[in-house]
Write a protein that holds these residues in place. Sequence first.
Motif, PDB file in Angstrom:
ATOM      1  N   CYS A 115      44.401 -22.487  60.100  1.00 43.82           N
ATOM      2  CA  CYS A 115      44.779 -23.747  60.757  1.00 43.82           C
ATOM      3  C   CYS A 115      45.365 -24.739  59.758  1.00 43.82           C
ATOM      4  N   ALA A 116      44.927 -24.642  58.485  1.00 41.11           N
ATOM      5  CA  ALA A 116      45.440 -25.546  57.454  1.00 41.11           C
ATOM      6  C   ALA A 116      46.721 -25.019  56.812  1.00 41.11           C
ATOM      7  N   ASP A 117      47.270 -23.933  57.385  1.00 40.51           N
ATOM      8  CA  ASP A 117      48.528 -23.363  56.890  1.00 40.51           C
ATOM      9  C   ASP A 117      48.467 -22.910  55.443  1.00 40.51           C
ATOM     10  N   ARG A 118      47.311 -22.377  55.040  1.00 40.02           N
ATOM     11  CA  ARG A 118      47.224 -21.842  53.679  1.00 40.02           C
ATOM     12  C   ARG A 118      47.636 -20.377  53.705  1.00 40.02           C
ATOM     13  N   SER A 119      48.401 -19.961  52.714  1.00 36.37           N
ATOM     14  CA  SER A 119      49.062 -18.659  52.707  1.00 36.37           C
ATOM     15  C   SER A 119      48.105 -17.496  53.027  1.00 36.37           C
ATOM     16  N   THR A 120      48.355 -16.865  54.169  1.00 35.64           N
ATOM     17  CA  THR A 120      47.478 -15.796  54.642  1.00 35.64           C
ATOM     18  C   THR A 120      48.326 -14.731  55.326  1.00 35.64           C
ATOM     19  N   LEU A 121      47.933 -13.489  55.121  1.00 36.70           N
ATOM     20  CA  LEU A 121      48.617 -12.361  55.770  1.00 36.70           C
ATOM     21  C   LEU A 121      47.592 -11.563  56.558  1.00 36.70           C
ATOM     22  N   GLY A 122      47.770 -11.477  57.867  1.00 35.46           N
ATOM     23  CA  GLY A 122      46.911 -10.645  58.713  1.00 35.46           C
ATOM     24  C   GLY A 122      47.654  -9.366  59.072  1.00 35.46           C
TER      25      GLY A 122
ATOM     26  N   GLU B 272      55.020 -15.596  62.439  1.00 37.98           N
ATOM     27  CA  GLU B 272      54.975 -16.346  61.185  1.00 37.98           C
ATOM     28  C   GLU B 272      54.986 -17.844  61.481  1.00 37.98           C
ATOM     29  N   ARG B 273      54.273 -18.560  60.644  1.00 42.05           N
ATOM     30  CA  ARG B 273      54.258 -20.028  60.714  1.00 42.05           C
ATOM     31  C   ARG B 273      54.011 -20.502  59.294  1.00 42.05           C
ATOM     32  N   GLY B 274      55.047 -21.106  58.692  1.00 39.12           N
ATOM     33  CA  GLY B 274      54.919 -21.519  57.301  1.00 39.12           C
ATOM     34  C   GLY B 274      54.613 -20.313  56.430  1.00 39.12           C
ATOM     35  N   SER B 275      53.536 -20.355  55.707  1.00 40.49           N
ATOM     36  CA  SER B 275      53.188 -19.240  54.822  1.00 40.49           C
ATOM     37  C   SER B 275      52.133 -18.321  55.450  1.00 40.49           C
ATOM     38  N   ILE B 276      51.924 -18.463  56.757  1.00 41.25           N
ATOM     39  CA  ILE B 276      51.051 -17.529  57.467  1.00 41.25           C
ATOM     40  C   ILE B 276      51.925 -16.436  58.059  1.00 41.25           C
ATOM     41  N   LEU B 277      51.590 -15.204  57.753  1.00 41.31           N
ATOM     42  CA  LEU B 277      52.325 -14.064  58.304  1.00 41.31           C
ATOM     43  C   LEU B 277      51.306 -13.144  58.961  1.00 41.31           C
ATOM     44  N   ALA B 278      51.550 -12.796  60.213  1.00 41.76           N
ATOM     45  CA  ALA B 278      50.655 -11.884  60.920  1.00 41.76           C
ATOM     46  C   ALA B 278      51.482 -10.725  61.452  1.00 41.76           C
ATOM     47  N   CYS B 279      51.138  -9.502  61.018  1.00 44.97           N
ATOM     48  CA  CYS B 279      51.926  -8.328  61.375  1.00 44.97           C
ATOM     49  C   CYS B 279      51.098  -7.366  62.219  1.00 44.97           C
ATOM     50  N   GLN B 280      51.604  -6.992  63.364  1.00 48.37           N
ATOM     51  CA  GLN B 280      50.947  -5.934  64.138  1.00 48.37           C
ATOM     52  C   GLN B 280      51.181  -4.580  63.458  1.00 48.37           C
ATOM     53  N   PHE B 281      52.297  -4.451  62.769  1.00 42.43           N
ATOM     54  CA  PHE B 281      52.615  -3.227  62.024  1.00 42.43           C
ATOM     55  C   PHE B 281      51.965  -3.289  60.643  1.00 42.43           C
ATOM     56  N   HIS B 282      52.139  -2.216  59.890  1.00 38.56           N
ATOM     57  CA  HIS B 282      51.593  -2.150  58.531  1.00 38.56           C
ATOM     58  C   HIS B 282      52.736  -2.301  57.524  1.00 38.56           C
ATOM     59  N   PRO B 283      52.922  -3.495  56.955  1.00 36.50           N
ATOM     60  CA  PRO B 283      54.000  -3.651  55.975  1.00 36.50           C
ATOM     61  C   PRO B 283      53.798  -2.746  54.766  1.00 36.50           C
TER      62      PRO B 283
END
Lengths: 251, 207
Positions: B74-81, B171-182
């Motif tokens: 929620c604080a837009d801290r860089s996270t990858l799901g 994606e939102r800012g530095s949050i990236l959420a991928c259903q696939f496996h990068p």
Amino acid sequence: MLIRRVIPCLDCRDGRVVKGVRFSNLRDVGSPIECAGAYEAQGADEIVLLDVSATPEGREHQVQTVRAVRETLSIPLTVGGGVRSMENARGLLEAGADKVAVNTAAVDDPSLIDELAGRFGCQCTVLAVDAARNQDGSWCIVVQSGRTRTGLDAVDWCRDGVQRGAGEILLTSFDRDGTRSGYDLELLAAVTHRVSVPVIASGGASSPEHMFEALRAGADAVLAAGIFHDAKFTVADVKNFLARNGIEVRQ
Amino acid sequence: MAGKTVAVLRTGVANVASVLAGLRRAGADACLVDDARSVEEADQLVLPGVGSFEAAMTQLRSRGLVEPLAQRVCADRSTLGICLGMQLLGSGSEESPNVAGLGVFPERATRFDSCVRVPQLGWNFLSIDSACRLIQPGCAYFANSYRFTEAPVGWRAAWSDHGGRFVAALERGSILACQFHPELSGAWGVALLRRWVTASEAEVVEC
């Protein structure tokens, strides 16, 4: 649209890639790390690494091989051959396998499939099936690299495995394996019509045409070893052929 | 900025070896973490996900990670799901109907239509919202049975199709959420990881 996959298979014995006919007469092909890297560069969609070591000592290479291959490979890695227990599977997954394939051990104790799928998820759990044709046209399961013929019906076993949680079937025709006469298309059609999960065709491919036929018969992916090891065709050659014939591939 | 440390949350059942190797190929130093403080403090955090929705949430809850994770995103801290790690950001999943997700957005994951092969195992094409910065057109490797069919408000989305359109990534800012496996999506996936690793600081300022 999900894209059809082309999957080179590395049969490994004592840490080396080997090639045989009907699971015997093995000869050395090269290092698994080099082979996997070369196939990824050619456009492979995934690598299957099956351990065919005859001894427990030989199998100890498997975890090291998986770890080394994982470090350089940026496509999925399925590992099988001699997976007997949850502990085996965990060790392979921790070393870097993305999916684990079970074969003989699941026939001996089908609850292994339930346990694997329950713990690691069905997308991690591949049921590898070696099927041999019966005289009446049906197929039975063979185990222990083909040395033992069971009374288990191959299509029923695949359905049972999927109900237990297998997320993919690696379907090898024992009769065709290493013969270069093409996949058993009737076996493929019989299984793909009766299960809801992806099916990988294996056993018998020696040309891009064989792979095209298998995909048209319903396979979601085609697996081959010798055709690529002999450099008769590259993965890119196969994909070009498939694309020219209207099958969507990743290029 | 190559050489940065990325913390990967140990979830017990995920294929973390592939994630760690993928991050290394993308130029990052990757380490495993499993405590709330690391979730709060890591410059960049990866939430990998393999296994069931309920098992993952139970594990996050037992380690006191639910609140720190939700606050972090929620604080837009860089996270990858990744994969299930993306679905956990929503309110819940058809996979475990009585279990709440992190609730970063209200969308709920549902199972693929039974007219297609489930799980979805393999490569699929992506179409991209024009505003996406990290995600680019290409082909990605998926291994999932559940997915979002709607994108949450305020997020840019990439889409794929498997028996109908579904959300391939957000994606939102530095949050990236991928259903696939990068980490399993070949050179394209490595490039995406590299963009997330290197772009995050500039993006954070923008947010």
